[in-house]
Design a protein around this motif. Structure first.
Motif, PDB file in Angstrom:
ATOM      1  N   PHE A  41       0.225   9.552 -18.376  1.00 54.89           N
ATOM      2  CA  PHE A  41      -0.216   9.969 -17.047  1.00 54.89           C
ATOM      3  C   PHE A  41       0.904   9.978 -16.018  1.00 54.89           C
ATOM      4  O   PHE A  41       0.703  10.388 -14.881  1.00 54.89           O
ATOM      5  CB  PHE A  41      -1.366   9.081 -16.572  1.00 54.89           C
ATOM      6  N   SER A  42       2.070   9.511 -16.399  1.00 56.11           N
ATOM      7  CA  SER A  42       3.188   9.610 -15.451  1.00 56.11           C
ATOM      8  C   SER A  42       3.567  11.073 -15.227  1.00 56.11           C
ATOM      9  O   SER A  42       4.165  11.410 -14.216  1.00 56.11           O
ATOM     10  CB  SER A  42       4.403   8.842 -15.979  1.00 56.11           C
ATOM     11  N   LYS A  90       3.233  14.517 -14.023  1.00 56.65           N
ATOM     12  CA  LYS A  90       2.409  15.093 -12.957  1.00 56.65           C
ATOM     13  C   LYS A  90       2.651  16.585 -12.816  1.00 56.65           C
ATOM     14  O   LYS A  90       3.744  17.074 -13.112  1.00 56.65           O
ATOM     15  CB  LYS A  90       2.762  14.420 -11.618  1.00 56.65           C
ATOM     16  N   ARG A  91       1.623  17.251 -12.285  1.00 56.85           N
ATOM     17  CA  ARG A  91       1.772  18.677 -12.009  1.00 56.85           C
ATOM     18  C   ARG A  91       1.727  18.885 -10.499  1.00 56.85           C
ATOM     19  O   ARG A  91       0.823  18.388  -9.839  1.00 56.85           O
ATOM     20  CB  ARG A  91       0.632  19.453 -12.675  1.00 56.85           C
ATOM     21  N   GLY A  92       2.712  19.618  -9.979  1.00 56.82           N
ATOM     22  CA  GLY A  92       2.720  19.870  -8.549  1.00 56.82           C
ATOM     23  C   GLY A  92       2.701  21.348  -8.209  1.00 56.82           C
ATOM     24  O   GLY A  92       2.588  21.730  -7.051  1.00 56.82           O
ATOM     25  N   ARG A 142      -0.516  14.638 -21.071  1.00 54.69           N
ATOM     26  CA  ARG A 142      -1.537  13.923 -20.295  1.00 54.69           C
ATOM     27  C   ARG A 142      -2.734  13.587 -21.183  1.00 54.69           C
ATOM     28  O   ARG A 142      -3.343  12.531 -21.035  1.00 54.69           O
ATOM     29  CB  ARG A 142      -1.955  14.721 -19.056  1.00 54.69           C
ATOM     30  N   ASN A 163       7.623  10.756  -8.027  1.00 57.13           N
ATOM     31  CA  ASN A 163       8.550   9.799  -8.600  1.00 57.13           C
ATOM     32  C   ASN A 163       8.838   9.930 -10.086  1.00 57.13           C
ATOM     33  O   ASN A 163      10.007   9.933 -10.470  1.00 57.13           O
ATOM     34  CB  ASN A 163       8.056   8.381  -8.315  1.00 57.13           C
ATOM     35  N   PRO A 164       7.811  10.017 -10.934  1.00 56.47           N
ATOM     36  CA  PRO A 164       8.115  10.073 -12.366  1.00 56.47           C
ATOM     37  C   PRO A 164       9.090  11.199 -12.711  1.00 56.47           C
ATOM     38  O   PRO A 164      10.076  10.971 -13.430  1.00 56.47           O
ATOM     39  CB  PRO A 164       6.746  10.291 -13.001  1.00 56.47           C
ATOM     40  N   LEU A 210       8.029  17.870 -10.820  1.00 54.38           N
ATOM     41  CA  LEU A 210       7.202  16.679 -11.035  1.00 54.38           C
ATOM     42  C   LEU A 210       6.925  16.411 -12.510  1.00 54.38           C
ATOM     43  O   LEU A 210       6.646  15.289 -12.912  1.00 54.38           O
ATOM     44  CB  LEU A 210       5.842  16.840 -10.314  1.00 54.38           C
ATOM     45  N   GLY A 243       4.786   8.401  -3.954  1.00 54.79           N
ATOM     46  CA  GLY A 243       5.103   8.127  -5.348  1.00 54.79           C
ATOM     47  C   GLY A 243       4.759   9.225  -6.327  1.00 54.79           C
ATOM     48  O   GLY A 243       5.090   9.139  -7.509  1.00 54.79           O
ATOM     49  N   PHE A 244       4.117  10.277  -5.866  1.00 53.49           N
ATOM     50  CA  PHE A 244       3.631  11.288  -6.806  1.00 53.49           C
ATOM     51  C   PHE A 244       4.779  12.067  -7.439  1.00 53.49           C
ATOM     52  O   PHE A 244       4.690  12.497  -8.582  1.00 53.49           O
ATOM     53  CB  PHE A 244       2.678  12.241  -6.080  1.00 53.49           C
TER      54      PHE A 244
END
Ligand code: FES
Ligand code: FES
Lengths: 152, 762
Positions: free
Chosen positions: A32-33, A35-37, A27, A99-100, A45, A96-97
């Motif tokens: 930025f694709s 993501k942390r979930g 990041r 999605n990557p 993610l 969409g979060f």
């Protein structure tokens, strides 16, 4: 420590803090694709490729990727567009979060097993959580994409 | 019914390709990364007074910019709930308080150059607590001598409606009834009476709460946040910081899931305070753990219900008492509970002669609850639908038949739904269709599969609302653009549900153009017209109607300009998709009109319209489920789920279907696995996605959905709503299937394997 990583095809040499997680490093390099979930390796993610194998970048130190090639969705834009259109055509991307990470793992699956059954798809992607879509639309999109690929 | 050109079609979401290719569109992707990091020190106690708090050593950690405690923040109370004035939820929050009321409540705000510095400083803050006895049991909370909010500056703006009283631990009290209840029960041959329990549920949206703040060119506070409610956030920040609303601007980028979680201001006030004080940009990103322990989960509710019917299955009376646990704060407490009654009881309007709905909402020392998809309805519907299934079993009447006999039908007057009429209701057709898709009549209640497992079926109905009647306000600004298309500006928040696209479709339908001719912009308090926000399933119904009105108004403006340019009386002109034509064949294109509007013109080509509604027409649904239950282990596997929905006109076939599927899967999670439990000290045990299980793609079986549309005249092109309704049926339908499998109903969700095994042994 100094690391050498080929990020989306570009070689990066850099001094990093030994404790830096791959996700944070990515990041910081504007991927930025990614993501942390969660903090517990449960959501999928943050999936990226290290030497073309899908890994959870939240649970890998950047040091471990030293000398490797790392690929994020930023580096797979053509495939993302091609396959992503099938997800989008189902309306399955919702927020969409997720999605990557889902796209990365799905692409890994297509490479490994170009003709999966429904159950194989579910099993391969079981670690990719999605709170919005109910998964069914993603499955429809994957199947239509595979159908198209077969005809290609 | 009219043929539509754009709406109903499976139009791709306007942001879809950006999302699937992983473009930087969310809060933490678009901000200045070189900002202060904000972290919160949180309370280890469920109830305590801070005797002393010492930040001196912590301040010395290199990179620390500021540390704030309760002594530094305005001593005023506000509500975190995103609700329209006069807010129903009490003013009971402070940014930080000397009293802490749940495990995880913020005690200090730490701002520093890096997360590491903040975490280091956090360890060095010395807090001395006077630990107090907490109130955990919601049954004894009301009128308990131990108060959660003893403070004098607690206040409510809505006492007349909700009787909120901090000196009684009472967030609210509500009563509603019609008919002679005891007389109606006296005429019943069979009465089912039980207490049902729904635990809290975590929202678990994939993007945790997060907010970034900076000071803009004009010295104002610019809040960029993952929120469903830009205008409410502006008010809340202004209330909390005690600065004028005009000094606050709130922007929402893409949101990584909401479900109501982001209808409460959870993360905004902390960086807002830091940035306002330091004038430096700052951000807070909640960890998953923080979301689990200090977020805005579903209200735990206990439903005591009595349902009575005659021998032949005529349901005459329903009596429902709901006790709701609001936790440490009252956010959405007074309003969620109402839906447990108002969105369940009217399902049986058919022959119902009397009903009573009573509710108490109480404060306790646990995480404060909030607004979660369904907003109280899933709890009420779980109780009522389970009771009706039990009633059918006792009367030996088919559970579908008892519903067909008693269900709400179009044209009926709903005494239990604010005395509204069911103007558009296809619940009967939903049942018919579901029966056919599921093949209900040919499937036995239960089949033994011979391997220790049985396969069984269950059914439930549901309803929801389409807005908060007499309250919600939606607006849309529409502008004719230079290339003859339109710009639609809204204040509603697309949280993935696709409202940007659905509203664009409405405008395209109205202007007889392509969806691609509509650009959409949302949402920013400086640019968007006022909108209460995206909640209560209201965006399509309310903001959609505002969009329609704005489109119609813009058409008039376009015709006015055309009349001048073509030198024709306006009544003779008609607008066709890309031009305005006169009867003699003369025409002017939209591009020429747009160009003309920029030269010696005083007819505006930007219009704003606002809409509100005195009614909230319910959408309806029938859910049928087939499960496999392992009698040995108590494990339940959902095999097949059929959901048939009446949301009025389906605005976008794809998005409506995915909404339905997403809602059903969340409902399955609620029914089977999502569990919140507490340690003795009141800490939440399931603080990660490791032990708080949400459904994976292995947990849901096959989902099959269909739509049976009614036409709601008051909605845009006949639309009602869909967003929340779809989470309502799984709990009671799965409970019914469990009964068919083991001969026992359960009374508490989630239906964990242990509960199923134990129920069999009873
Ligand atoms: S962030 Fe959840 S698995 Fe990596
Ligand atoms: S689309 Fe929102 S989490 Fe998957």
């Amino acid at each position: 420590m100094e690391i050498k990583i080929k990020l989306n095809g570009k070689l990066i040499k850099e001094d990093v803090d030994a404790g830096t997680l791959l996700i944070d490093w990515l990041r910081a390099h504007k991927c930025f694709s990614v993501k942390r979930g969660c903090e517990t390796s449960n959501c999928g993610l943050c999936t990226v490729f290290v030497n073309d194998k899908p890994v959870l970048s939240c649970s890998v130190l950047v040091a471990r990727a030293n000398g490797c090639s790392v690929t994020t969705l930023e580096g797979l834009q053509k495939e993302a567009e091609e396959f992503g259109a099938y997800i989008a055509n189902e309306g399955a991307e919702q927020c969409g979060f997720c999605n990557p990470g889902f796209m990365m793992n799905a692409i890994a699956m297509f490479r490994e097993n170009p003709d999966p059954t429904d159950d194989e798809i579910r099993a391969y992607l079981a670690g990719n959580l999605c709170r919005c879509s109910g998964y069914e639309g993603q499955l429809r999109g994957i199947k239509k994409y595979l159908q198209y690929k077969k005809g290609e | 019914m009219a043929e539509f050109k754009t709406i109903t079609k499976p139009v791709m979401k306007k942001d879809a390709m950006q999302l699937v290719t992983g473009k930087p569109v969310y809060t933490d992707d678009i901000i200045n990364q070189d900002c202060l990091i904000v972290k919160l020190l949180r309370s280890p106690h469920a109830s305590a007074i801070i005797e002393s708090i010492d930040t001196k050593i912590a301040q010395k950690v290199p990179g620390i910019e500021a540390i704030y405690t309760y002594k530094d923040v305005p001593q005023v109370r506000f509500s975190n709930a995103g609700q329209t004035f006069p807010e129903a939820s009490p003013y009971d929050h402070q940014i930080l308080d000397q009293r802490v009321r749940y495990v995880g409540e913020p005690v200090a705000i730490i701002a520093g150059e890096s997360e590491a510095a903040c975490l280091k400083a956090m360890k060095l803050i010395k807090v001395k607590y006077q630990v107090l006895e907490p109130v955990f049991d919601m049954h004894t909370a009301k009128d308990n001598p131990i108060l959660v909010h003893p403070e004098e500056n607690w206040r409510t703006l809505s006492y007349d409606f909700y009787k909120s009283d901090n000196k009684r631990n009472l967030v609210s009290h509500e009563e509603d009834s019609h008919g002679d209840l005891e007389k109606a029960f006296a005429e019943c041959d069979e009465i089912v009476e039980h207490t049902y329990h729904c635990k809290a549920n975590q929202q678990a949206m994939m993007e945790t709460f997060r907010t970034y703040c900076e000071i803009d060119t004009y010295g104002r506070l610019h809040v960029i946040s993952s929120t469903q409610i830009i205008y409410h956030v502006r008010r809340i920040v202004s209330n909390a910081l005690q600065i004028p609303k005009s000094k606050v601007r709130v922007t929402k980028p893409r949101i990584g899931g909401g479900f109501g979680a982001k209808q409460t201001s959870i993360s905004e006030v902390y960086p807002a305070f830091v940035t306002w004080m330091t004038k430096k940009p700052s951000k807070i990103i909640f960890t998953r753990k923080e979301c689990q322990i200090a977020g805005s989960p579903r209200h735990e509710m206990e439903m005591k219900i009595r349902v009575g019917a005659t021998k032949d299955g005529h349901i005459k009376a329903i009596d429902l008492y709901v006790l709701s646990n609001s936790g440490a704060y009252g956010d959405h407490g007074p309003t969620t509970v109402g839906l447990a009654g108002h969105k369940s009881i009217p399902l049986y309007t058919g022959g119902m002669e009397a009903h009573r709905f009573t509710a108490d909402v109480v404060y306790t020392n646990i995480q404060s609850a909030g607004a979660f998809r369904g907003y109280g309805a899933p709890q009420g519907i779980f109780a009522l639908e389970s009771a009706v299934n039990e009633l059918a079993a006792k009367l030996n009447i088919d559970p579908i038949k008892i519903r067909e006999m008693n269900m709400l039908k179009e044209g009926m007057h709903m005494d239990a739904y604010f005395h509204e009429d069911a103007t558009a209701c296809a619940l009967d057709r939903c049942m018919e269709k579901a029966k056919e898709m599921f093949d209900w009549d040919n499937k036995p209640d239960c089949v033994d599969l011979g391997n220790g497992k049985v396969r069984s079926k269950g059914v439930a109905m549901a309803m929801q609302g389409s807005c908060i009647s007499n309250l919600d306000v939606g607006s849309a600004t529409v502008r004719l653009t230079e290339d003859g298309g339109y710009l639609l500006v809204i204040g509603a928040a697309d949280m993935g549900t696709g409202c940007d696209t659905v509203l664009s479709q409405i405008l395209a339908e109205c202007m007889d153009c392509d969806v691609d001719d509509v650009e959409v912009m949302s949402a920013d308090t400086d640019f968007s017209p006022y909108d209460s926000g995206s909640y209560a399933s209201s965006t399509t119904y309310i903001t959609g109607m505002a969009t329609y009105k704005a489109g119609m108004k813009l058409k008039e403006q376009i015709l006015k300009i055309s009349a001048l340019k073509l030198n024709k009386p306006i009544e003779e002109l008609t607008m066709e998709s890309k031009e305005v034509v006169a009867p003699d064949g003369q025409s002017i294109s939209l591009v020429d009109i747009a160009t003309a509007s920029m030269c010696f013109n005083d007819i505006p080509t930007t219009v704003t319209e606002t809409h509100t509604s005195p009614v909230s027409p319910p959408p309806y649904m029938v859910g049928m489920v087939e499960i496999e239950l392992d009698k040995e282990t108590g494990e339940v596997e959902v095999k097949d789920y059929v959901g048939v929905v009446d949301c009025g006109t389906v605005m976008n076939e794809n998005l409506a279907r995915v909404q339905t599927e997403g809602g059903i899967v969340q409902g399955i999670g609620m029914a089977l696995m999502e569990n919140v439990t507490y340690t003795k000290k009141g800490a939440i045990f399931e603080e990660s996605l490791m032990n708080y299980k949400i459904p994976t793609r292995l947990d849901m079986g096959v989902l099959r959905t269909a739509f049976e549309s009614s036409y709601e005249e008051s909605g845009p092109y006949g639309a009602k709503s869909i967003g929340e309704l779809v989470i309502d049926t799984p709990c009671p339908a799965i409970n019914h299937a469990i009964y068919n499998a083991i001969g026992k109903f359960l009374y508490e969700v989630p239906f964990t394997p242990e509960k199923i095994v134990m129920a069999q042994d009873e």
